[in-house]
Design an enzyme around this catalytic site. Structure first.
Site, PDB file in Angstrom:
ATOM      1  N   GLU A   1      19.342   3.119   3.164  1.00 25.71           N
ATOM      2  CA  GLU A   1      20.768   3.432   3.258  1.00 25.71           C
ATOM      3  C   GLU A   1      21.004   4.191   4.551  1.00 25.71           C
ATOM      4  O   GLU A   1      20.044   4.712   5.140  1.00 25.71           O
ATOM      5  CB  GLU A   1      21.196   4.293   2.053  1.00 25.71           C
ATOM      6  CG  GLU A   1      21.015   3.562   0.734  1.00 25.71           C
ATOM      7  CD  GLU A   1      21.461   4.385  -0.480  1.00 25.71           C
ATOM      8  OE1 GLU A   1      21.991   5.517  -0.288  1.00 25.71           O
ATOM      9  OE2 GLU A   1      21.271   3.898  -1.587  1.00 25.71           O
TER      10      GLU A   1
ATOM     11  N   ALA B   1      19.428   7.462   4.033  1.00 31.63           N
ATOM     12  CA  ALA B   1      18.145   7.467   3.311  1.00 31.63           C
ATOM     13  C   ALA B   1      17.264   6.347   3.847  1.00 31.63           C
ATOM     14  O   ALA B   1      17.347   5.198   3.402  1.00 31.63           O
ATOM     15  CB  ALA B   1      18.372   7.300   1.806  1.00 31.63           C
ATOM     16  N   GLY B   2      16.468   6.683   4.868  1.00 37.85           N
ATOM     17  CA  GLY B   2      15.534   5.707   5.436  1.00 37.85           C
ATOM     18  C   GLY B   2      14.123   6.161   5.131  1.00 37.85           C
ATOM     19  O   GLY B   2      13.544   5.798   4.101  1.00 37.85           O
ATOM     20  N   SER B   3      13.581   7.030   5.988  1.00 38.20           N
ATOM     21  CA  SER B   3      12.240   7.578   5.714  1.00 38.20           C
ATOM     22  C   SER B   3      12.261   8.370   4.408  1.00 38.20           C
ATOM     23  O   SER B   3      11.324   8.297   3.608  1.00 38.20           O
ATOM     24  CB  SER B   3      11.813   8.510   6.859  1.00 38.20           C
ATOM     25  OG  SER B   3      11.838   7.813   8.078  1.00 38.20           O
TER      26      SER B   3
ATOM     27  N   GLN C   1     -13.489  -4.665  37.395  1.00 38.85           N
ATOM     28  CA  GLN C   1     -13.938  -3.813  36.282  1.00 38.85           C
ATOM     29  C   GLN C   1     -12.769  -3.084  35.616  1.00 38.85           C
ATOM     30  O   GLN C   1     -12.811  -2.813  34.413  1.00 38.85           O
ATOM     31  CB  GLN C   1     -15.000  -2.833  36.774  1.00 38.85           C
ATOM     32  CG  GLN C   1     -16.313  -3.552  37.068  1.00 38.85           C
ATOM     33  CD  GLN C   1     -17.427  -2.614  37.432  1.00 38.85           C
ATOM     34  OE1 GLN C   1     -17.202  -1.464  37.800  1.00 38.85           O
ATOM     35  NE2 GLN C   1     -18.647  -3.102  37.340  1.00 38.85           N
TER      36      GLN C   1
ATOM     37  N   GLY D   1       1.693  -8.761  35.063  1.00 39.44           N
ATOM     38  CA  GLY D   1       2.577  -8.359  36.161  1.00 39.44           C
ATOM     39  C   GLY D   1       4.008  -8.768  35.862  1.00 39.44           C
ATOM     40  O   GLY D   1       4.425  -8.772  34.697  1.00 39.44           O
TER      41      GLY D   1
ATOM     42  N   GLU E   1       9.083  -0.333   6.647  1.00 41.96           N
ATOM     43  CA  GLU E   1       8.105  -0.088   5.549  1.00 41.96           C
ATOM     44  C   GLU E   1       7.345   1.205   5.797  1.00 41.96           C
ATOM     45  O   GLU E   1       6.146   1.315   5.528  1.00 41.96           O
ATOM     46  CB  GLU E   1       7.178  -1.291   5.376  1.00 41.96           C
ATOM     47  CG  GLU E   1       7.952  -2.477   4.820  1.00 41.96           C
ATOM     48  CD  GLU E   1       7.091  -3.650   4.418  1.00 41.96           C
ATOM     49  OE1 GLU E   1       6.016  -3.431   3.838  1.00 41.96           O
ATOM     50  OE2 GLU E   1       7.534  -4.788   4.667  1.00 41.96           O
TER      51      GLU E   1
ATOM     52  N   GLU F   1       4.969   8.055  11.409  1.00 43.71           N
ATOM     53  CA  GLU F   1       4.914   9.468  10.970  1.00 43.71           C
ATOM     54  C   GLU F   1       4.845   9.554   9.448  1.00 43.71           C
ATOM     55  O   GLU F   1       4.202  10.454   8.902  1.00 43.71           O
ATOM     56  CB  GLU F   1       6.143  10.234  11.489  1.00 43.71           C
ATOM     57  CG  GLU F   1       6.170  10.454  12.995  1.00 43.71           C
ATOM     58  CD  GLU F   1       6.606   9.205  13.796  1.00 43.71           C
ATOM     59  OE1 GLU F   1       6.858   8.140  13.187  1.00 43.71           O
ATOM     60  OE2 GLU F   1       6.679   9.322  15.028  1.00 43.71           O
TER      61      GLU F   1
HETATM   62  C1  LIG Z   1      13.822  -4.689  11.820  1.00 41.13           C
HETATM   63  C2  LIG Z   1      13.982  -3.857  10.577  1.00 41.13           C
HETATM   64  C3  LIG Z   1      13.999  -4.467   9.334  1.00 41.13           C
HETATM   65  C4  LIG Z   1      14.199  -3.699   8.176  1.00 41.13           C
HETATM   66  N1  LIG Z   1      14.274  -4.342   6.959  1.00 41.13           N
HETATM   67  C5  LIG Z   1      14.526  -3.611   5.846  1.00 41.13           C
HETATM   68  C6  LIG Z   1      14.676  -4.258   4.568  1.00 41.13           C
HETATM   69  O1  LIG Z   1      14.543  -5.474   4.439  1.00 41.13           O
HETATM   70  N2  LIG Z   1      14.998  -3.504   3.500  1.00 41.13           N
HETATM   71  C7  LIG Z   1      15.159  -2.150   3.585  1.00 41.13           C
HETATM   72  O2  LIG Z   1      15.444  -1.537   2.577  1.00 41.13           O
HETATM   73  N3  LIG Z   1      15.006  -1.504   4.774  1.00 41.13           N
HETATM   74  C8  LIG Z   1      14.698  -2.198   5.905  1.00 41.13           C
HETATM   75  N4  LIG Z   1      14.558  -1.576   7.122  1.00 41.13           N
HETATM   76  C9  LIG Z   1      14.781  -0.130   7.204  1.00 41.13           C
HETATM   77  C10 LIG Z   1      13.506   0.656   7.416  1.00 41.13           C
HETATM   78  O3  LIG Z   1      12.724   0.683   6.256  1.00 41.13           O
HETATM   79  C11 LIG Z   1      13.911   2.049   7.915  1.00 41.13           C
HETATM   80  O4  LIG Z   1      14.410   1.848   9.236  1.00 41.13           O
HETATM   81  C12 LIG Z   1      12.773   3.030   7.932  1.00 41.13           C
HETATM   82  O5  LIG Z   1      12.420   3.412   6.617  1.00 41.13           O
HETATM   83  C13 LIG Z   1      13.132   4.298   8.739  1.00 41.13           C
HETATM   84  O6  LIG Z   1      14.354   4.804   8.315  1.00 41.13           O
HETATM   85  P1  LIG Z   1      15.501   5.130   9.404  1.00 41.13           P
HETATM   86  O7  LIG Z   1      15.650   3.960  10.288  1.00 41.13           O
HETATM   87  O8  LIG Z   1      16.682   5.605   8.663  1.00 41.13           O
HETATM   88  O9  LIG Z   1      14.907   6.288  10.283  1.00 41.13           O
HETATM   89  P2  LIG Z   1      14.864   7.871   9.926  1.00 41.13           P
HETATM   90  O10 LIG Z   1      14.562   8.070   8.489  1.00 41.13           O
HETATM   91  O11 LIG Z   1      16.113   8.473  10.491  1.00 41.13           O
HETATM   92  O12 LIG Z   1      13.618   8.294  10.782  1.00 41.13           O
HETATM   93  C14 LIG Z   1      13.675   8.313  12.221  1.00 41.13           C
HETATM   94  C15 LIG Z   1      12.310   8.664  12.740  1.00 41.13           C
HETATM   95  O13 LIG Z   1      11.953   9.959  12.326  1.00 41.13           O
HETATM   96  C16 LIG Z   1      10.534  10.065  12.307  1.00 41.13           C
HETATM   97  N5  LIG Z   1      10.144  10.696  11.050  1.00 41.13           N
HETATM   98  C17 LIG Z   1      10.357  10.268   9.786  1.00 41.13           C
HETATM   99  N6  LIG Z   1       9.864  11.143   8.893  1.00 41.13           N
HETATM  100  C18 LIG Z   1       9.329  12.157   9.624  1.00 41.13           C
HETATM  101  C19 LIG Z   1       8.656  13.381   9.279  1.00 41.13           C
HETATM  102  N7  LIG Z   1       8.474  13.741   8.018  1.00 41.13           N
HETATM  103  N8  LIG Z   1       8.246  14.198  10.302  1.00 41.13           N
HETATM  104  C20 LIG Z   1       8.457  13.852  11.601  1.00 41.13           C
HETATM  105  N9  LIG Z   1       9.053  12.705  11.963  1.00 41.13           N
HETATM  106  C21 LIG Z   1       9.492  11.892  10.999  1.00 41.13           C
HETATM  107  C22 LIG Z   1       9.965   8.641  12.478  1.00 41.13           C
HETATM  108  O14 LIG Z   1       9.536   8.478  13.822  1.00 41.13           O
HETATM  109  C23 LIG Z   1      11.168   7.773  12.232  1.00 41.13           C
HETATM  110  O15 LIG Z   1      11.110   6.554  12.932  1.00 41.13           O
HETATM  111  C24 LIG Z   1      14.345  -2.303   8.282  1.00 41.13           C
HETATM  112  C25 LIG Z   1      14.275  -1.696   9.544  1.00 41.13           C
HETATM  113  C26 LIG Z   1      14.090  -2.446  10.674  1.00 41.13           C
HETATM  114  C27 LIG Z   1      14.025  -1.772  12.022  1.00 41.13           C
END
Ligand SMILES: Cc1cc2nc3c(=O)[nH]c(=O)nc-3n(C[C@H](O)[C@H](O)[C@H](O)COP(=O)(O)OP(=O)(O)OC[C@H]3O[C@@H](n4cnc5c(N)ncnc54)[C@H](O)[C@@H]3O)c2cc1C
Length: 377
Positions: free
Chosen positions: A117, A120-122, A267, A327, A351, A355
């Protein structure tokens, strides 16, 4: 698989990146991969069209590695049939499996997995999408974003809150048909390696309880179990990209003449090639260890995270080194190494970003250590 991919995917480079062209290419790949029988490996259950009773993780990895070598889009198509239907293979009732899995296995239905969402990603347990019981149905309301196959999928496995219990515990999983009233594709999103990707909006989207996967509150477990299988396969796809870059680098450095020699004679080049080859083999060993452990029924969360992190980060470095060897030719749009550079980048984010994998590994090894230190009673 190698023979099939070499024969069928040689024309797979997509020059037109419009939504329509990408959608058409994906639909065509779904049909071709389905007809060839490869999706049988993406679903579990022989009586539901699968190749075996449980998903064979090593087979999924080998297929993804091979497809990725030939075509990032073909790998994407295969992976999404598995990820999008994986929760049904693992947690579906007989009726749910019979309704969806044979069509996925034939390529007659396109699957998608919708958990992320905008907020709600990570931190996926922070998801806010809600499924509220209304009479004998659930009404799902909320937003899902970055959803692969969004716009072309026939159904979505959607994760939503069914109770006020905060965090992971209040989440449930549902199969939502793409034509359900209240579900709209709010936006199509363009990305550097084009594939169907969308933001979905749910407005009181009605879903009967028979579409819920597992019990109420089990959704987080459903999502994590699905990812436990497919995380190793992300590593395998990264391996396919890296091996392709390695081969391109070997070919180019062997033929490119400069200062009276082939580039591969120097090399400095040999050091690069040696590191690329060794790093790829390290990543391959971690990938197939995780897949093998999964197929033995062992817990695999830490090993799959190690594989995903190492293989995706390694592949990025290998592909970057290949571009350096090429290149200027390496940065020409749609040259194989340029395409690989764009294809690999999202794998380090989705997925679970690198991090997040680091945290999973660290938590797992600290817990195992502390348990081993605890006095035995
Ligand atoms: C091409 C693509 C396809 C996708 N397909 C799907 C799908 O089919 N279904 C679905 O549900 N989702 C999908 N996603 C979403 C994906 O799972 C999320 O982008 C991912 O979980 C990261 O969430 P976010 O983008 O909100 O990044 P954020 O949660 O905002 O995180 C940003 C960055 O913060 C850093 N970070 C995270 N946690 C920590 C921590 N604890 N400490 C320090 N740094 C941290 C990482 O570098 C991360 O990249 C897709 C994403 C992409 C790019």
């Amino acid at each position: 698989m190698e023979q099939w991919a070499a024969t069928n995917l040689h024309d797979a480079t997509l020059k037109d990146h419009s939504v329509q062209a990408v959608d058409d290419a994906c639909r065509q790949l779904v049909r071709r991969l389905g007809e060839a029988g490869w999706f049988k490996y993406a679903v579990g259950g022989k009586s539901y069209g699968g190749s075996a009773d449980a998903i064979d993780t090593r087979a999924v990895c080998l297929i993804r590695e091979t497809l990725a070598w030939h075509s990032g889009l073909a790998d994407f198509v295969f992976a999404m049939q598995g990820l999008g239907s994986g929760a049904i293979s693992l947690f579906g009732s007989h009726e749910q499996k019979a309704k969806y899995l044979p069509r996925v296995a034939e390529g007659a239905a396109i699957a998608a997995f919708a958990i992320s969402e905008p907020e709600a990603g990570s931190d996926v347990a922070a998801l806010q999408c809600r499924a509220v019981k209304k009479g004998d149905e659930y009404g799902i309301t909320g937003v899902k974003t970055w959803i692969s196959n969004g716009g072309i999928a026939d159904f979505y496995v959607v994760f939503a809150r069914t109770s006020d219990v905060p965090g992971a515990k209040g989440i449930s999983a549902f199969v939502v048909n793409a034509n359900a009233a209240g579900l709209t594709i709010a936006e199509r999103i363009d990305v550097m390696a084009p594939h169907p990707l969308a933001r979905l909006e749910f407005k009181d989207c009605r879903v009967p309880p028979c579409q819920r996967l597992g019990e109420e509150g089990q959704g987080f477990k459903v999502a994590m179990a699905t990812l436990d299988i497919f995380r190793s396969s992300v590593a395998a796809a990264a391996l396919g990209f890296a091996r392709r870059a390695m081969e391109e680098a070997l070919r180019r450095s062997s033929s490119r003449k400069m200062f009276g020699h082939a580039l591969a004679d120097f090399q400095l080049t040999q050091a690069k090639l040696a590191k690329m080859a060794t790093d790829i083999d390290c990543a391959a060993l971690l990938t197939y260890r995780a897949a093998w452990l999964k197929d033995q029924g062992c817990p695999v969360t830490v090993e799959a995270a190690m594989a995903k992190m190492t293989a995706t980060e390694t592949a990025q470095q290998v592909i970057d080194a290949a571009i350096q060897i090429f290149g200027a030719l390496g940065v020409v749009t749609d040259e194989p190494v340029e395409k690989l550079y764009r294809e690999i980048r999202p794998l380090r984010i989705y997925e679970g970003a690198t991090e997040v994998q680091q945290l999973i590994i660290a938590r797992g090894i600290i817990k195992a250590f502390q348990e081993s230190e605890r006095p035995h009673g």
